[in-house]
Write a protein that holds these residues in place. Sequence first.
Motif, PDB file in Angstrom:
ATOM      1  N   GLY A 155      -3.956 -13.210 -19.583  1.00 18.70           N
ATOM      2  CA  GLY A 155      -4.347 -12.677 -18.285  1.00 18.70           C
ATOM      3  C   GLY A 155      -3.149 -12.344 -17.431  1.00 18.70           C
ATOM      4  O   GLY A 155      -1.998 -12.534 -17.822  1.00 18.70           O
ATOM      5  N   GLY A 156      -3.420 -11.824 -16.227  1.00 14.35           N
ATOM      6  CA  GLY A 156      -2.347 -11.458 -15.311  1.00 14.35           C
ATOM      7  C   GLY A 156      -2.155  -9.961 -15.246  1.00 14.35           C
ATOM      8  O   GLY A 156      -2.816  -9.193 -15.956  1.00 14.35           O
ATOM      9  N   ALA A 157      -1.222  -9.542 -14.412  1.00 13.89           N
ATOM     10  CA  ALA A 157      -0.937  -8.120 -14.235  1.00 13.89           C
ATOM     11  C   ALA A 157       0.479  -7.961 -13.704  1.00 13.89           C
ATOM     12  O   ALA A 157       1.015  -8.862 -13.052  1.00 13.89           O
ATOM     13  CB  ALA A 157      -1.934  -7.487 -13.268  1.00 13.89           C
ATOM     14  N   PHE A 158       1.068  -6.803 -13.979  1.00  9.04           N
ATOM     15  CA  PHE A 158       2.434  -6.545 -13.528  1.00  9.04           C
ATOM     16  C   PHE A 158       2.498  -6.522 -12.005  1.00  9.04           C
ATOM     17  O   PHE A 158       1.606  -6.000 -11.334  1.00  9.04           O
ATOM     18  CB  PHE A 158       2.928  -5.204 -14.071  1.00  9.04           C
ATOM     19  CG  PHE A 158       4.331  -4.863 -13.638  1.00  9.04           C
ATOM     20  CD1 PHE A 158       5.422  -5.414 -14.283  1.00  9.04           C
ATOM     21  CD2 PHE A 158       4.550  -4.003 -12.574  1.00  9.04           C
ATOM     22  CE1 PHE A 158       6.723  -5.114 -13.878  1.00  9.04           C
ATOM     23  CE2 PHE A 158       5.840  -3.684 -12.161  1.00  9.04           C
ATOM     24  CZ  PHE A 158       6.929  -4.247 -12.824  1.00  9.04           C
ATOM     25  N   SER A 159       3.571  -7.102 -11.467  1.00  9.43           N
ATOM     26  CA  SER A 159       3.829  -7.035 -10.033  1.00  9.43           C
ATOM     27  C   SER A 159       5.316  -6.802  -9.819  1.00  9.43           C
ATOM     28  O   SER A 159       6.144  -7.115 -10.691  1.00  9.43           O
ATOM     29  CB  SER A 159       3.383  -8.319  -9.332  1.00  9.43           C
ATOM     30  OG  SER A 159       4.073  -9.437  -9.849  1.00  9.43           O
TER      31      SER A 159
END
Length: 205
Positions: A155-159
């Motif tokens: 999970g997660g996403a680029f930041s």
Amino acid sequence: MNELDDLTGLAMELQALAQNGLTYTKDRFDRERFERIREISAEMMAMKTGYPIETVRSLFCAGMGYQTPKLDTRAAVFEEGRILLVQEKGKWALPGGWMDFDQTVASNAKKEVKEEAGLDVEPVKIIAIQDRNRHNVPKLACSICKVFVLCEPKGGAFSENPETTDSGYFPLDGLPELDEDKTTYEQVEMCFAALRDANWQTAFD
């Protein structure tokens, strides 16, 4: 190996011998000899690179203790048959970096992916342990072991972050321009092979 590479190798060997000698010797005269050997190694590197001797000393002769290779972990994360890469200074590489003193190989791989791609991952297995100077360019005047770790995304996403400007998943036949200092096409290809082979055996130099 060309003549310049030979000179680099000799300078690296002299530097390692000097640093190890300075670590263990109890004799002040031997210490003077090892310090001179280290200075010679710095002079050789300055001749080869054209850098000022002061710069070479600070980069090449600043270590203490018995000299060992530095560790660099690289995470291979896949989604729908594509591999995760991160962008830095216009080129792309597997997420990763130096292994911090308080990390294991697994925890460092997880940390680097989180910092550079914003993703949570779970390390699954070691794909390979490579001597960097045998596989990546340019050849460096230090010894580095690169540990490639197959990881599952959780999970997660680029930041936005201080290290990378973008991330994305790419097929093997559609890779962007790679930063071969950190990741080569052959290394990415190896990661794909490890993903596809349930009986993959860790490759090592």
